[in-house]
Design an enzyme around this catalytic site. Structure first.
Site, PDB file in Angstrom:
ATOM      1  N   PRO A   7      41.591  46.303  47.466  1.00  0.00           N
ATOM      2  CA  PRO A   7      42.937  46.109  47.559  1.00  0.00           C
ATOM      3  C   PRO A   7      43.190  45.437  46.343  1.00  0.00           C
ATOM      4  O   PRO A   7      43.237  44.353  46.543  1.00  0.00           O
ATOM      5  CB  PRO A   7      43.143  45.835  48.553  1.00  0.00           C
ATOM      6  N   CYS A  98      42.727  36.713  48.107  1.00  0.00           N
ATOM      7  CA  CYS A  98      44.176  36.612  47.352  1.00  0.00           C
ATOM      8  C   CYS A  98      44.589  35.016  46.811  1.00  0.00           C
ATOM      9  O   CYS A  98      44.626  34.044  47.822  1.00  0.00           O
ATOM     10  CB  CYS A  98      45.027  36.774  48.433  1.00  0.00           C
ATOM     11  N   LYS A 139      36.261  40.051  52.586  1.00  0.00           N
ATOM     12  CA  LYS A 139      36.769  40.555  50.828  1.00  0.00           C
ATOM     13  C   LYS A 139      36.581  38.163  50.442  1.00  0.00           C
ATOM     14  O   LYS A 139      38.035  37.858  51.048  1.00  0.00           O
ATOM     15  CB  LYS A 139      37.311  40.882  50.066  1.00  0.00           C
ATOM     16  N   GLY A 200      35.027  42.432  39.683  1.00  0.00           N
ATOM     17  CA  GLY A 200      35.801  41.570  39.093  1.00  0.00           C
ATOM     18  C   GLY A 200      34.874  41.732  38.044  1.00  0.00           C
ATOM     19  O   GLY A 200      34.300  42.067  37.454  1.00  0.00           O
ATOM     20  N   GLU A 201      36.466  41.797  36.718  1.00  0.00           N
ATOM     21  CA  GLU A 201      36.098  42.445  35.484  1.00  0.00           C
ATOM     22  C   GLU A 201      35.437  43.324  34.967  1.00  0.00           C
ATOM     23  O   GLU A 201      34.680  43.515  34.103  1.00  0.00           O
ATOM     24  CB  GLU A 201      35.760  41.070  34.903  1.00  0.00           C
TER      25      GLU A 201
END
Length: 316
Positions: A7, A98, A139, A200-201
């Site tokens: 998301p 977030c 998350k 992530g990444e």
């Protein structure tokens, strides 16, 4: 291995989910977060964020779409989760990752990672409210300004009854600056009984393999890498570093995107330019196309330009 579409606010909206699941191989995707404050949201909000609820909770390609909420009011999060399930959501996800300043200032997203007891309360409220067969997940990041509560938050989510947790391998303070600390996911995975999904990444197949190696996780959530390289899931599943989709194949996908429905034509063109700019990191053809379309402000001329591009490839 499960591969999931992350998301991302302002990026993986319904149109992007539709086109990426059309070409990619995702096990499920997650909506942009739906902000919950002190009320039960009207149905049109769900229509905006997750129109897939009207098609069995799946994209046109058949990929399930989980509904994500963000907020700090346990009663309202629970009530809205129940509403989403009634409307057809196959699963509920809660956002504790977030990093946006505005969101954090209103005590939402990653700022709550400094309060593991609150994280537990929110997850438990939703878990207790929705039917048992509907998965509830969360998350999170490694922390807010530091990793002090990393394991506390992971345990809080598990103890509240979550089915799994997805962890973005950076703190809020790290933002999106490389690197992602995939090795920090290993102690979380080792401490929990529920599944830990790495995020992530992850930009290519090599990143995916390295992330799996360092984290020990089995499943990956893909974000900007999946938008930049739409065939990323295919490359990972086939363990190849060579793009499986050529640029001419992606032109059809871009036309599909522009033919999608959106509120305003200017928004549609702006969203497409955002995507084209991201793809230029991987495809040199995208950089050339950008120079040709950057001044176009309407959908139809943009589509016509893409058809010209596609015809040029056919001639070659």
């Amino acid at each position: 291995m499960k591969l999931l579409l992350a998301p991302m606010e302002g990026l993986t909206d319904p149109i992007m989910r539709e086109v990426l699941t059309h070409v990619g191989d995702f096990d499920w995707c997650v909506t942009e977060f739906i902000r919950v404050t002190d009320s039960l949201l009207p149905e049109h909000v769900y229509d905006t964020y997750c129109p897939e609820l009207k098609t069995g909770g799946k994209t046109a390609a058949g990929t399930p779409v989980h509904v994500q909420f963000l907020g700090n009011n346990p009663d309202m999060l629970a009530a809205n989760a129940v509403r989403a399930v009634e409307l057809g959501a196959p699963a509920i996800d809660l956002n504790f990752g977030c990093p946006a300043k505005t969101v954090n200032r209103h005590r939402g997203g990653s700022v709550l990672l400094d309060e593991p007891d609150v994280v537990h309360m929110l997850v438990k409220a939703v878990r207790d409210a929705v039917p048992h067969h509907v998965p509830v997940s969360a998350k999170m990041r490694l922390g807010y300004m530091d990793r002090h509560f990393m394991l506390d938050n992971a345990h809080a989510i598990e103890d509240a009854g979550a089915s799994w947790v997805t962890v973005h391998a950076r703190t809020k303070a790290d933002g999106y600056t490389p690197p992602a600390f995939w090795d920090q996911l290993a102690p979380i995975r080792e401490a929990l009984k529920i599944n830990v999904i790495a995020n992530g990444e992850i930009w290519n197949n090599q990143d995916a393999k390295q992330c799996l190696l360092e984290s020990g996780c089995q499943d990956l959530m893909l974000g900007r890498g999946a938008v930049t390289t739409p065939d990323l899931t295919l490359c990972i599943r086939q363990n190849t570093d060579t793009a499986l989709l050529k640029w001419q194949d992606l032109l059809g996908l871009q036309i599909r995107f522009l033919n999608g429905k959106f509120k305003k034509e200017m928004n549609m063109v702006g969203r497409y330019k955002q995507w084209l700019g991201m793809m230029s990191k991987h495809y040199p053809e995208a950089k050339l196309l950008w120079d040709q379309v950057k001044r176009i402000k309407e959908v139809q001329p943009m589509i016509e330009q893409l058809h010209i591009q596609a015809q040029n490839f056919e001639v070659k």
